[in-house]
Design a protein around this motif. Structure first.
Motif, short mmCIF file in Angstrom:
data_model
loop_
_atom_site.label_atom_id
_atom_site.label_comp_id
_atom_site.label_asym_id
_atom_site.label_seq_id
_atom_site.Cartn_x
_atom_site.Cartn_y
_atom_site.Cartn_z
N GLU A 141 8.73 54.27 47.27
CA GLU A 141 7.73 54.65 46.28
C GLU A 141 6.35 54.26 46.77
OE1 GLU A 141 7.55 50.85 43.29
OE2 GLU A 141 9.22 52.25 43.00
N ILE A 142 5.33 54.94 46.23
CA ILE A 142 3.95 54.61 46.58
C ILE A 142 3.41 53.63 45.53
CG2 ILE A 142 3.50 56.75 47.81
CD1 ILE A 142 2.14 57.81 45.28
N PRO A 143 2.41 52.84 45.89
CA PRO A 143 1.92 51.80 44.96
C PRO A 143 0.92 52.35 43.94
CG PRO A 143 0.74 51.64 47.01
CD PRO A 143 1.76 52.73 47.20
N TYR A 144 1.35 53.36 43.21
CA TYR A 144 0.46 53.95 42.19
C TYR A 144 1.33 54.58 41.11
CZ TYR A 144 -2.86 56.99 39.87
OH TYR A 144 -3.62 57.61 38.91
N GLY A 145 0.91 54.41 39.86
CA GLY A 145 1.61 55.03 38.76
C GLY A 145 2.87 54.31 38.32
N HIS A 146 3.05 53.07 38.76
CA HIS A 146 4.22 52.29 38.38
C HIS A 146 3.77 51.01 37.67
CE1 HIS A 146 6.84 54.82 40.88
NE2 HIS A 146 5.90 54.74 41.81
N TYR A 191 -0.53 60.18 53.61
CA TYR A 191 -0.47 59.55 54.92
C TYR A 191 0.91 58.99 55.27
CZ TYR A 191 -5.62 59.58 54.97
OH TYR A 191 -6.94 59.95 54.96
N GLY A 192 1.75 58.82 54.26
CA GLY A 192 3.04 58.17 54.47
C GLY A 192 3.14 56.95 53.57
N THR A 193 4.36 56.51 53.29
CA THR A 193 4.55 55.45 52.31
C THR A 193 3.97 54.12 52.77
OG1 THR A 193 6.59 56.53 51.60
CG2 THR A 193 6.23 54.28 50.85
N LEU A 194 4.25 53.70 53.99
CA LEU A 194 3.72 52.41 54.45
C LEU A 194 2.20 52.43 54.48
CD1 LEU A 194 4.17 49.56 55.52
CD2 LEU A 194 4.27 50.53 57.82
N LEU A 195 1.61 53.51 54.98
CA LEU A 195 0.15 53.59 55.03
C LEU A 195 -0.47 53.62 53.64
CD1 LEU A 195 -0.58 56.00 58.03
CD2 LEU A 195 -0.75 53.51 57.93
N ALA A 196 0.32 54.04 52.63
CA ALA A 196 -0.17 53.98 51.26
C ALA A 196 -0.17 52.54 50.73
CB ALA A 196 0.68 54.87 50.36
N TRP A 197 0.75 51.72 51.23
CA TRP A 197 0.82 50.32 50.80
C TRP A 197 -0.17 49.42 51.55
CZ3 TRP A 197 3.34 47.85 46.90
CH2 TRP A 197 4.33 48.57 46.22
#
Length: 236
Positions: free
Chosen positions: A145-150, A194-200
């Motif tokens: 998951e991405i770090p947004y909306g949770h 950009y991808g999950t890790l790059l989003a974190w």
């Protein structure tokens, strides 16, 4: 300095007991950030990515995102180096607050309230509280998951010192260092796919988000200043 102690609690951090102290002043809560000689930055000589992190970054790199031949090379570009600094104890706002002026005018606006912007070192120390990990909660992040909306996830937990910090990749926190911003990249990595890790990674404690900082302090960033924030400091 006027204010009242709003709460004291003990938490476990780095195998020891740490005291969180909250002070209320003019309707705003501040956390006590201890001073002394502290170690900041991520030691890339000893840090190792998980197989999932390495694979996720490789996928992003294959799609034209990231930089450098591997994850370690990319982190060397965006993270502050490992170092020891000596800092004074301060009170720092538990919540960041949106700018009310252009970045160049915020120091004067805060000074009128008896406050100031944090230094980049103070922000990093307040966020990580001595943890030598990639993120303030550890080296790993959820790659599903991405770090947004949770409303849940490690980024939603208070920091060891009781701050709501590095919690939303859309956040951009300014310090007195114009070459860095912290706590997020304005959502660039999430929106850009950009991808999950790059989003974190914008939430990484030592991430200075240099490309975002360049935009924030450019003429293009002036019209978006209300979308940026800072975390006021009350000197002791």
């Amino acid at each position: 300095m006027s204010g009242r102690v709003a709460g004291v609690e003990t938490v476990e951090h780095l195998g020891a007991r740490l005291h969180r102290v909250r002070v209320e002043r003019n309707g705003r809560e501040f956390a006590l950030i201890p001073g002394g000689t502290v170690t900041l930055g991520l030691d890339l000589d000893v840090w190792q990515p998980t197989p999932g992190q390495a694979a996720d970054y490789a996928e992003s790199l294959g799609q034209g995102f990231g930089g450098g031949p591997d994850l370690r090379a990319y982190l060397a570009q965006v993270l502050s180096p490992r170092r020891c600094v000596t800092l004074a104890a301060v009170l720092m706002a538990v919540e960041n607050e949106n700018l009310t002026e252009l970045p160049a005018d915020m120091p004067a606006a805060l000074a009128a309230r008896g406050l100031r912007m944090p230094t980049s070192d103070e922000w990093e120390h307040a966020c990580g509280a001595g943890a030598g990990t990639l993120f303030r909660w550890g080296d790993e992040c959820p790659l599903d998951e991405i770090p947004y909306g949770h409303d849940t996830g490690p980024q939603r937990q208070l920091s060891a010192l009781g701050l709501r910090i590095a919690y939303d990749t859309y956040s951009v926190e300014l310090t007195s260092d114009v070459t860095a911003v912290h706590g997020g990249d304005g959502g660039e990595s999430v929106c850009g796919g950009y991808g999950t890790l790059l989003a974190w990674l914008p939430l990484a404690t030592a991430n200075r988000n240099p490309s975002t900082a360049e935009f924030v302090y450019s003429p293009d960033g002036d019209g978006l200043c209300e979308d940026f924030s800072t975390r006021p400091v009350l000197p002791l």
